[in-house]
Design an enzyme around this catalytic site. Structure first.
Site, mmCIF file in Angstrom:
data_model
loop_
_atom_site.group_PDB
_atom_site.id
_atom_site.type_symbol
_atom_site.label_atom_id
_atom_site.label_comp_id
_atom_site.label_asym_id
_atom_site.label_seq_id
_atom_site.Cartn_x
_atom_site.Cartn_y
_atom_site.Cartn_z
ATOM 1 N N LYS A 22 2.096 14.709 5.830
ATOM 2 C CA LYS A 22 2.109 13.380 6.465
ATOM 3 C C LYS A 22 2.828 12.368 5.568
ATOM 4 C CE LYS A 22 -1.670 10.508 6.194
ATOM 5 N NZ LYS A 22 -1.251 9.188 5.707
ATOM 6 N N ASN A 23 2.467 12.357 4.288
ATOM 7 C CA ASN A 23 2.978 11.309 3.410
ATOM 8 C C ASN A 23 4.433 11.530 2.985
ATOM 9 O OD1 ASN A 23 0.589 10.013 3.658
ATOM 10 N ND2 ASN A 23 -0.133 10.383 1.560
ATOM 11 N N ARG A 121 -5.061 -3.450 -0.987
ATOM 12 C CA ARG A 121 -3.771 -2.804 -0.771
ATOM 13 C C ARG A 121 -2.632 -3.770 -0.427
ATOM 14 N NH1 ARG A 121 -4.735 2.794 2.375
ATOM 15 N NH2 ARG A 121 -2.970 3.425 1.145
ATOM 16 N N ASP A 312 -6.388 10.882 -3.008
ATOM 17 C CA ASP A 312 -6.587 11.414 -1.647
ATOM 18 C C ASP A 312 -7.438 12.684 -1.636
ATOM 19 O OD1 ASP A 312 -5.190 9.338 -0.580
ATOM 20 O OD2 ASP A 312 -3.372 10.471 -0.109
ATOM 21 N N ARG A 404 -5.521 10.914 12.526
ATOM 22 C CA ARG A 404 -4.346 10.273 11.945
ATOM 23 C C ARG A 404 -3.666 11.205 10.948
ATOM 24 N NH1 ARG A 404 -5.738 5.607 8.610
ATOM 25 N NH2 ARG A 404 -3.610 6.067 8.018
HETATM 26 C C1 UD1 Z 1 0.142 6.201 -0.827
HETATM 27 C C2 UD1 Z 1 -0.340 7.248 0.135
HETATM 28 C C3 UD1 Z 1 -1.862 7.286 0.140
HETATM 29 C C4 UD1 Z 1 -2.380 7.464 -1.294
HETATM 30 C C5 UD1 Z 1 -1.769 6.431 -2.235
HETATM 31 C C6 UD1 Z 1 -2.120 6.663 -3.691
HETATM 32 C C7 UD1 Z 1 1.412 7.253 1.825
HETATM 33 C C8 UD1 Z 1 1.823 6.949 3.204
HETATM 34 N N1 UD1 Z 1 0.167 6.925 1.468
HETATM 35 O O1 UD1 Z 1 -0.359 4.945 -0.365
HETATM 36 O O2 UD1 Z 1 -2.276 8.382 0.958
HETATM 37 O O3 UD1 Z 1 -3.786 7.291 -1.279
HETATM 38 O O4 UD1 Z 1 -0.335 6.466 -2.138
HETATM 39 O O5 UD1 Z 1 -1.726 7.934 -4.095
HETATM 40 O O6 UD1 Z 1 2.166 7.826 1.058
HETATM 41 N N2 UD1 Z 1 -0.505 -1.869 -4.973
HETATM 42 C C9 UD1 Z 1 -0.363 -3.230 -5.181
HETATM 43 N N3 UD1 Z 1 0.791 -3.831 -4.726
HETATM 44 C C10 UD1 Z 1 1.756 -3.156 -4.047
HETATM 45 C C11 UD1 Z 1 1.593 -1.772 -3.843
HETATM 46 C C12 UD1 Z 1 0.443 -1.161 -4.333
HETATM 47 O O7 UD1 Z 1 -1.215 -3.892 -5.774
HETATM 48 O O8 UD1 Z 1 2.751 -3.773 -3.653
HETATM 49 C C13 UD1 Z 1 -1.710 -1.196 -5.485
HETATM 50 C C14 UD1 Z 1 -2.599 -0.675 -4.365
HETATM 51 O O9 UD1 Z 1 -3.470 -1.660 -3.878
HETATM 52 C C15 UD1 Z 1 -3.320 0.464 -5.061
HETATM 53 C C16 UD1 Z 1 -2.245 1.028 -6.008
HETATM 54 O O10 UD1 Z 1 -1.316 -0.026 -6.182
HETATM 55 O O11 UD1 Z 1 -4.401 -0.003 -5.796
HETATM 56 C C17 UD1 Z 1 -1.530 2.252 -5.524
HETATM 57 O O12 UD1 Z 1 -1.101 2.031 -4.193
HETATM 58 P P1 UD1 Z 1 0.144 2.780 -3.550
HETATM 59 O O13 UD1 Z 1 0.598 3.899 -4.417
HETATM 60 O O14 UD1 Z 1 1.150 1.763 -3.147
HETATM 61 O O15 UD1 Z 1 -0.498 3.399 -2.247
HETATM 62 P P2 UD1 Z 1 0.255 3.597 -0.899
HETATM 63 O O16 UD1 Z 1 1.703 3.809 -1.188
HETATM 64 O O17 UD1 Z 1 -0.150 2.548 0.063
#
Ligand code: UD1
Length: 425
Positions: A22-23, A121, A312, A404
């Site tokens: 999925k990711n 997030r 995850d 999902r």
């Molecule tokens: C992706 C995965 C999700 C997984 C996560 C962490 C997808 C579609 N989803 O989510 O399944 O749980 O990686 O491995 O690939 N953060 C900020 N600001 C930002 C971006 C992130 O503060 O602009 C923080 C987030 O709140 C979180 C951390 O950084 O605490 C990591 O988040 P991130 O790696 O961005 O997660 P996703 O990409 O949303």
């Protein structure tokens, strides 16, 4: 709303085919926006999140053909660089259209994302990167509104440093940089295998990317990307979830179409718990074979960015520790609110103490079936695993989260001998 009813006690055995990730599929579907030529993807999983992303791309003017696990996307008629709230609200990954839209159309309007309720997030890092690449970005009425400022309508290559490791942030910026003027360097980049899969797809479309899989990715912008065909990598989280289901039930299963290479940290912990796990490779076929002991030993975990233990898989390990022998400590360092499944596992009789981002668990002899509620995608998976080992019936409500991210989960578990059925609640 559908619910799952599981009668616990069956020992899983047999073979299960793991679906595409999925990711990896979600960002790669968005990569189609970068070209006027068709992108064909195979091994695309049959998930609601994929359906949502395809709808989102379709309303932007992307022509989509889907036949089983094969999807062809033709973005030559892309005419509406807008991601509306109605489509974005169920899936945070929708933010992944922002970078490609801005690169291709010089403007984009994308609703702030929803998705799993596992913490705040934010997307500030995505925005910070695009600002550094010369875009004008604001948040208006719940939408991220962005446009390029250079006379030629392009983004500018830049030296980017993200404050924390962000997976979709890295992916968004990498895609945006593909058509930018000059070179972009992303430091502190996410090293997740899904980032590498996206980079491989982009390279097959003509992008110039090096360093994907390390924490420094370099992208030299090109004039245009062309069409390509790409096979989506196996889903390492689905793989890990089935390994945990087999482990918890004292089972023995073979997982095909996947490999241990994507999840060393998880395999390591399951081996510490007493499982035997062997990766097998014959020409044209990769698989994993797991044999679990009658009772697992408790194992402590700490989540962190790849290659460390994935957040995850945290909920699934909480489920297996619930019935393991001994005490385990689980530390969640990525998301601040990702223990919602603990309360539901307690309803099944698990012994869990939560203090901030730390859970201390004492394995119990048996869980007892009860009605529980799925609160997010991976939490749902942990409740399924707990239901498989609990005495009597476990009813899991709100399983739309599960749909999902897990391709035909009850059919796959049924084929492995689980007593699981879907009911209209
Ligand atoms: C992706 C995965 C999700 C997984 C996560 C962490 C997808 C579609 N989803 O989510 O399944 O749980 O990686 O491995 O690939 N953060 C900020 N600001 C930002 C971006 C992130 O503060 O602009 C923080 C987030 O709140 C979180 C951390 O950084 O605490 C990591 O988040 P991130 O790696 O961005 O997660 P996703 O990409 O949303």
């Amino acid at each position: 709303m559908d619910k799952l009813v599981i009668t616990g006690g069956a020992r899983l055995s047999g073979e299960v085919a793991i679906s595409g990730a999925k990711n990896a599929a979600l960002p790669i579907l968005c990569a189609s926006l970068l070209s006027t030529e068709p992108l064909t993807l195979t091994n695309v999983p049959g998930l609601n999140d994929i359906g949502t992303m395809l709808k989102l791309l379709a309303q932007m003017g992307v022509k989509i053909e889907r036949e089983g696990n094969r999807v062809t996307l033709d973005a030559s008629g892309l005419n509406n660089p807008l991601a509306p709230y109605e489509l974005v609200k169920t899936m945070r990954a929708s933010i992944l259209v922002l970078g490609p839209l801005l690169a291709r159309c010089s403007e984009a309007k994308v609703s702030l994302p929803g998705g799993c309720a596992i913490g705040a997030r934010p997307v500030d890092q995505h925005i910070k990167g695009l600002l550094a690449m010369g875009a004008e970005v604001g948040v208006e009425h719940g939408y991220v509104v962005a446009k390029t400022t250079a006379g030629n309508g392009k983004l500018k290559g830049a030296h980017l440093f993200t404050d924390m490791v962000t997976v979709t942030g890295t992916e968004n910026l990498m895609m945006a940089a593909c058509l930018a003027d000059g070179e972009t360097i992303i430091e502190n980049a996410a090293r997740e295998p899904e980032v590498v899969d996206l980079a491989q797809c982009l390279v097959s479309m003509g992008a110039q990317i090096s360093g994907a899989g390390t924490d420094v990715i370099r992208i030299r912008g090109v004039e245009r990307l062309h069409g390509a065909t790409h096979r989506i990598m196996p889903d390492r989280i689905e793989t890990g979830t089935f390994l945990c289901a087999a482990a918890a039930t004292g089972g023995e299963i073979r997982l095909t179409g996947t490999s241990t290479g994507y999840l060393d940290a998880v395999v390591d912990k399951l081996m510490d718990a007493g499982c035997e796990i062997v990766g097998e490779k014959t020409p044209g076929r990769e698989s994993i074979h797991i044999i679990a002991p009658a009772r697992l030993k408790a194992v402590s975990i700490r989540t962190a960015p790849y290659p460390a233990f994935p957040t995850d898989m945290q909920a699934q390990f909480m489920a297996i520790n619930a019935v393991a022998d001994g005490t385990a400590i689980i530390r969640e360092t990525i998301f601040e609110n990702r223990f919602m499944h603990a309360v539901e596992l307690q309803r099944l009789g698990a012994d869990i103490q939560i203090d901030g981002n730390t859970a201390v668990m004492k394995g119990v002899e048996k869980l007892q079936g009860a009605t529980v509620m799925a609160t997010d995608l991976r939490a749902s998976a942990s409740l399924v695993i707990a239901g498989l080992v609990a005495e009597g019936e476990t009813h899991i409500e709100r399983i739309y989260h599960l749909d999902r991210g897990y391709d035909h989960i009850e059919a796959k578990l049924t084929a492995l001998g689980a007593a699981i059925r879907r009911e209209k609640a």
